[in-house]
Motif scaffolding. Structure first.
Motif, PDB file in Angstrom:
ATOM      1  N   VAL A 220      37.384  36.760  54.967  1.00 62.14           N
ATOM      2  CA  VAL A 220      38.379  36.011  55.740  1.00 62.14           C
ATOM      3  C   VAL A 220      38.518  34.623  55.124  1.00 62.14           C
ATOM      4  CG1 VAL A 220      38.929  34.937  57.950  1.00 62.14           C
ATOM      5  CG2 VAL A 220      37.961  37.233  57.898  1.00 62.14           C
ATOM      6  N   ALA A 221      39.742  34.253  54.796  1.00 61.83           N
ATOM      7  CA  ALA A 221      40.017  32.925  54.247  1.00 61.83           C
ATOM      8  C   ALA A 221      40.177  31.925  55.388  1.00 61.83           C
ATOM      9  CB  ALA A 221      41.279  32.953  53.391  1.00 61.83           C
ATOM     10  N   LEU A 222      39.366  30.889  55.375  1.00 62.77           N
ATOM     11  CA  LEU A 222      39.455  29.834  56.389  1.00 62.77           C
ATOM     12  C   LEU A 222      40.405  28.750  55.885  1.00 62.77           C
ATOM     13  CD1 LEU A 222      35.676  29.578  57.346  1.00 62.77           C
ATOM     14  CD2 LEU A 222      37.494  30.766  58.598  1.00 62.77           C
ATOM     15  N   GLU A 223      41.661  29.111  55.720  1.00 65.05           N
ATOM     16  CA  GLU A 223      42.625  28.188  55.142  1.00 65.05           C
ATOM     17  C   GLU A 223      42.737  26.921  55.985  1.00 65.05           C
ATOM     18  OE1 GLU A 223      44.801  30.989  57.815  1.00 65.05           O
ATOM     19  OE2 GLU A 223      43.386  31.213  56.162  1.00 65.05           O
ATOM     20  N   GLY A 224      42.785  25.781  55.279  1.00 69.72           N
ATOM     21  CA  GLY A 224      42.890  24.497  55.957  1.00 69.72           C
ATOM     22  C   GLY A 224      41.563  23.875  56.331  1.00 69.72           C
ATOM     23  N   SER A 225      40.472  24.606  56.170  1.00 67.96           N
ATOM     24  CA  SER A 225      39.156  24.083  56.561  1.00 67.96           C
ATOM     25  C   SER A 225      38.525  23.265  55.437  1.00 67.96           C
ATOM     26  CB  SER A 225      38.216  25.231  56.927  1.00 67.96           C
ATOM     27  OG  SER A 225      38.654  25.912  58.069  1.00 67.96           O
ATOM     28  N   ASP A 226      37.753  22.266  55.822  1.00 66.08           N
ATOM     29  CA  ASP A 226      36.909  21.573  54.850  1.00 66.08           C
ATOM     30  C   ASP A 226      35.553  22.257  54.833  1.00 66.08           C
ATOM     31  OD1 ASP A 226      34.935  19.581  56.639  1.00 66.08           O
ATOM     32  OD2 ASP A 226      36.820  20.109  57.614  1.00 66.08           O
ATOM     33  N   HIS A 227      34.715  21.905  53.866  1.00 65.37           N
ATOM     34  CA  HIS A 227      33.447  22.608  53.682  1.00 65.37           C
ATOM     35  C   HIS A 227      32.553  22.510  54.912  1.00 65.37           C
ATOM     36  CE1 HIS A 227      30.001  24.346  51.719  1.00 65.37           C
ATOM     37  NE2 HIS A 227      29.277  23.288  52.010  1.00 65.37           N
ATOM     38  N   LEU A 228      32.515  21.343  55.548  1.00 63.03           N
ATOM     39  CA  LEU A 228      31.610  21.121  56.674  1.00 63.03           C
ATOM     40  C   LEU A 228      32.197  21.547  58.018  1.00 63.03           C
ATOM     41  CD1 LEU A 228      30.126  17.638  55.665  1.00 63.03           C
ATOM     42  CD2 LEU A 228      29.125  19.902  55.326  1.00 63.03           C
ATOM     43  N   LEU A 229      33.430  22.044  57.998  1.00 65.75           N
ATOM     44  CA  LEU A 229      34.109  22.486  59.230  1.00 65.75           C
ATOM     45  C   LEU A 229      34.146  21.383  60.284  1.00 65.75           C
ATOM     46  CD1 LEU A 229      32.630  26.109  59.632  1.00 65.75           C
ATOM     47  CD2 LEU A 229      34.651  25.397  58.360  1.00 65.75           C
ATOM     48  N   THR A 230      34.460  20.177  59.847  1.00 63.77           N
ATOM     49  CA  THR A 230      34.454  19.038  60.764  1.00 63.77           C
ATOM     50  C   THR A 230      35.792  18.814  61.459  1.00 63.77           C
ATOM     51  OG1 THR A 230      34.955  17.590  58.897  1.00 63.77           O
ATOM     52  CG2 THR A 230      32.642  17.816  59.513  1.00 63.77           C
ATOM     53  N   ARG A 231      36.866  19.328  60.889  1.00 64.35           N
ATOM     54  CA  ARG A 231      38.166  19.112  61.519  1.00 64.35           C
ATOM     55  C   ARG A 231      38.272  19.900  62.829  1.00 64.35           C
ATOM     56  NH1 ARG A 231      41.652  20.015  55.984  1.00 64.35           N
ATOM     57  NH2 ARG A 231      40.822  18.206  54.853  1.00 64.35           N
ATOM     58  N   LYS A 232      39.040  19.363  63.751  1.00 62.40           N
ATOM     59  CA  LYS A 232      39.146  19.940  65.091  1.00 62.40           C
ATOM     60  C   LYS A 232      39.549  21.411  65.046  1.00 62.40           C
ATOM     61  CE  LYS A 232      41.355  19.193  69.583  1.00 62.40           C
ATOM     62  NZ  LYS A 232      42.307  18.364  70.364  1.00 62.40           N
ATOM     63  N   GLY A 233      38.770  22.219  65.731  1.00 59.88           N
ATOM     64  CA  GLY A 233      39.096  23.624  65.896  1.00 59.88           C
ATOM     65  C   GLY A 233      38.629  24.546  64.789  1.00 59.88           C
ATOM     66  N   GLN A 234      38.163  23.987  63.648  1.00 60.06           N
ATOM     67  CA  GLN A 234      37.818  24.846  62.520  1.00 60.06           C
ATOM     68  C   GLN A 234      36.597  25.716  62.805  1.00 60.06           C
ATOM     69  OE1 GLN A 234      37.410  22.053  59.300  1.00 60.06           O
ATOM     70  NE2 GLN A 234      39.565  22.148  58.760  1.00 60.06           N
ATOM     71  N   ALA A 235      35.529  25.105  63.296  1.00 59.04           N
ATOM     72  CA  ALA A 235      34.314  25.859  63.570  1.00 59.04           C
ATOM     73  C   ALA A 235      34.537  26.865  64.697  1.00 59.04           C
ATOM     74  CB  ALA A 235      33.173  24.903  63.924  1.00 59.04           C
ATOM     75  N   ARG A 236      35.300  26.465  65.704  1.00 62.73           N
ATOM     76  CA  ARG A 236      35.590  27.369  66.817  1.00 62.73           C
ATOM     77  C   ARG A 236      36.368  28.581  66.324  1.00 62.73           C
ATOM     78  NH1 ARG A 236      38.224  24.981  72.203  1.00 62.73           N
ATOM     79  NH2 ARG A 236      36.158  23.994  72.200  1.00 62.73           N
ATOM     80  N   ARG A 237      37.336  28.345  65.467  1.00 62.15           N
ATOM     81  CA  ARG A 237      38.109  29.466  64.921  1.00 62.15           C
ATOM     82  C   ARG A 237      37.201  30.410  64.140  1.00 62.15           C
ATOM     83  NH1 ARG A 237      41.187  29.587  59.523  1.00 62.15           N
ATOM     84  NH2 ARG A 237      42.241  31.583  59.608  1.00 62.15           N
ATOM     85  N   ALA A 238      36.319  29.842  63.299  1.00 61.57           N
ATOM     86  CA  ALA A 238      35.394  30.669  62.525  1.00 61.57           C
ATOM     87  C   ALA A 238      34.524  31.509  63.448  1.00 61.57           C
ATOM     88  CB  ALA A 238      34.526  29.786  61.631  1.00 61.57           C
ATOM     89  N   ALA A 239      34.040  30.900  64.546  1.00 63.58           N
ATOM     90  CA  ALA A 239      33.184  31.619  65.481  1.00 63.58           C
ATOM     91  C   ALA A 239      33.927  32.764  66.159  1.00 63.58           C
ATOM     92  CB  ALA A 239      32.638  30.654  66.530  1.00 63.58           C
ATOM     93  N   ARG A 240      35.175  32.550  66.510  1.00 62.73           N
ATOM     94  CA  ARG A 240      35.948  33.603  67.163  1.00 62.73           C
ATOM     95  C   ARG A 240      36.159  34.795  66.230  1.00 62.73           C
ATOM     96  NH1 ARG A 240      40.351  29.674  70.230  1.00 62.73           N
ATOM     97  NH2 ARG A 240      39.108  29.334  72.128  1.00 62.73           N
ATOM     98  N   ILE A 241      36.366  34.495  64.961  1.00 61.23           N
ATOM     99  CA  ILE A 241      36.507  35.576  63.969  1.00 61.23           C
ATOM    100  C   ILE A 241      35.193  36.336  63.833  1.00 61.23           C
ATOM    101  CG2 ILE A 241      36.915  36.075  61.534  1.00 61.23           C
ATOM    102  CD1 ILE A 241      38.809  33.609  61.529  1.00 61.23           C
ATOM    103  N   ILE A 242      34.086  35.597  63.754  1.00 60.74           N
ATOM    104  CA  ILE A 242      32.765  36.230  63.663  1.00 60.74           C
ATOM    105  C   ILE A 242      32.518  37.115  64.873  1.00 60.74           C
ATOM    106  CG2 ILE A 242      30.269  35.804  63.655  1.00 60.74           C
ATOM    107  CD1 ILE A 242      30.903  33.160  62.143  1.00 60.74           C
ATOM    108  N   SER A 243      32.838  36.600  66.057  1.00 63.14           N
ATOM    109  CA  SER A 243      32.624  37.337  67.298  1.00 63.14           C
ATOM    110  C   SER A 243      33.369  38.670  67.300  1.00 63.14           C
ATOM    111  CB  SER A 243      33.080  36.484  68.485  1.00 63.14           C
ATOM    112  OG  SER A 243      33.049  37.212  69.678  1.00 63.14           O
ATOM    113  N   ALA A 244      34.627  38.639  66.885  1.00 67.80           N
ATOM    114  CA  ALA A 244      35.428  39.865  66.871  1.00 67.80           C
ATOM    115  C   ALA A 244      34.908  40.842  65.828  1.00 67.80           C
ATOM    116  CB  ALA A 244      36.891  39.515  66.596  1.00 67.80           C
ATOM    117  N   TRP A 245      34.583  40.325  64.643  1.00 71.74           N
ATOM    118  CA  TRP A 245      34.096  41.191  63.563  1.00 71.74           C
ATOM    119  C   TRP A 245      32.765  41.844  63.921  1.00 71.74           C
ATOM    120  CZ3 TRP A 245      29.586  40.638  60.659  1.00 71.74           C
ATOM    121  CH2 TRP A 245      29.472  41.487  59.543  1.00 71.74           C
ATOM    122  N   ALA A 246      31.871  41.076  64.553  1.00 69.70           N
ATOM    123  CA  ALA A 246      30.512  41.550  64.818  1.00 69.70           C
ATOM    124  C   ALA A 246      30.419  42.488  66.008  1.00 69.70           C
ATOM    125  CB  ALA A 246      29.587  40.352  65.052  1.00 69.70           C
ATOM    126  N   ASP A 247      31.473  42.607  66.786  1.00 66.54           N
ATOM    127  CA  ASP A 247      31.402  43.341  68.048  1.00 66.54           C
ATOM    128  C   ASP A 247      30.816  44.727  67.895  1.00 66.54           C
ATOM    129  OD1 ASP A 247      32.123  43.296  70.946  1.00 66.54           O
ATOM    130  OD2 ASP A 247      33.305  45.031  70.344  1.00 66.54           O
TER     131      ASP A 247
END
Length: 252
Positions: A220-247
């Motif tokens: 999954v490409a985290l387009e628009g994200s910086d390496h540290l996932l510091t921008r608003k919503g980036q880490a949350r978006r990554a977590a939601r993707i992980i949650s759906a994939w891992a189900d």
């Protein structure tokens, strides 16, 4: 809500951790491995784990040796040590009756979970976020003191506002580490997440990890994200993707 915990590192000092407890129905449990010198409270670690907990997946995040609230001297550690302590974290979760089915690592921690997955207790699926293909990628962080370390055996080193001691054994340990075989022999579902515009760990690292791994594997490409996932919503978006994939890999 988070529960403070501690467990022994592979060399003895106690490591401090937080378990972000799952909200509502418990879907499963996991362990998060943080980046190079970042710690359990770094934005990527804290925000991803909190969001996963909000979606029913309890997550242990912990400070590696000599970082944050953990005991010991960071300079006594190594990549091998970080990998072993990641395994110890999964042992701790299994011993408390909440075995971690999910292993997630950010940056250098992503390399660590790839190396640890084969020995981890109860882990059924692995996720990397912005991970390097080879641990030696971190060497650029301490270029300025590298020659002194190799000549004198160690050197003080400022990293993210922390004064650490970089020792020669760490440099050699990182250089010896090779993830290629570990990735090929993973035998667990793998999700590789990376930003195409990551200026710290280039996207080619994700390609190398993905191409080396065997199926089942996903990217999954985290387009628009910086390496540290510091921008608003980036880490949350990554977590939601992980949650759906891992189900499908989480215990009922």
């Amino acid at each position: 809500m988070a529960e403070k915990v501690s467990f022994a590192s592979m060399s003895g000092p106690m490591l401090a951790g937080l378990i972000d407890l799952p909200e509502g129905e418990v879907r499963g449990w996991g362990v998060f491995s943080h980046g190079f010198t970042l710690g359990k409270d770094s934005p990527a670690a804290a925000r991803i784990c909190k969001q996963l907990a909000a979606e029913g997946i309890g997550m242990l995040r912990f400070d590696n040796l000599g970082l944050g609230d953990s005991e010991g001297d960071w300079g006594d550690g190594s990549f091998t040590h970080k990998v072993a302590d990641t395994v110890e974290a999964t042992r701790f979760m299994a011993d408390r009756g909440t075995p971690a089915e999910l292993l997630v690592g950010h940056s250098f921690g992503g390399a660590a979970v790839l190396a640890a997955a084969g020995e981890a207790f109860g882990v059924d699926a692995v996720v990397t976020v912005g991970a390097p293909f080879q641990p030696a990628h971190v060497e650029h962080n301490y270029d300025a003191v590298l020659s002194r370390v190799l000549e004198e055996g160690q050197s003080p080193w400022m990293a993210g506002g922390k004064l650490l001691t970089l020792r020669e054994h760490f440099v050699h340990d990182v250089r010896r580490a090779d993830l290629r075989h570990k990735i090929m022999q993973l035998k667990k579902p793998l999700l590789v997440m990376h930003s195409p515009t990551d200026n710290t760990v280039g996207i080619e690292n994700a390609s190398d990890i993905f191409n080396t791994a065997r199926h089942p594997r996903s990217f999954v490409a985290l387009e628009g994200s910086d390496h540290l996932l510091t921008r608003k919503g980036q880490a949350r978006r990554a977590a939601r993707i992980i949650s759906a994939w891992a189900d499908q890999y989480l215990a009922d």
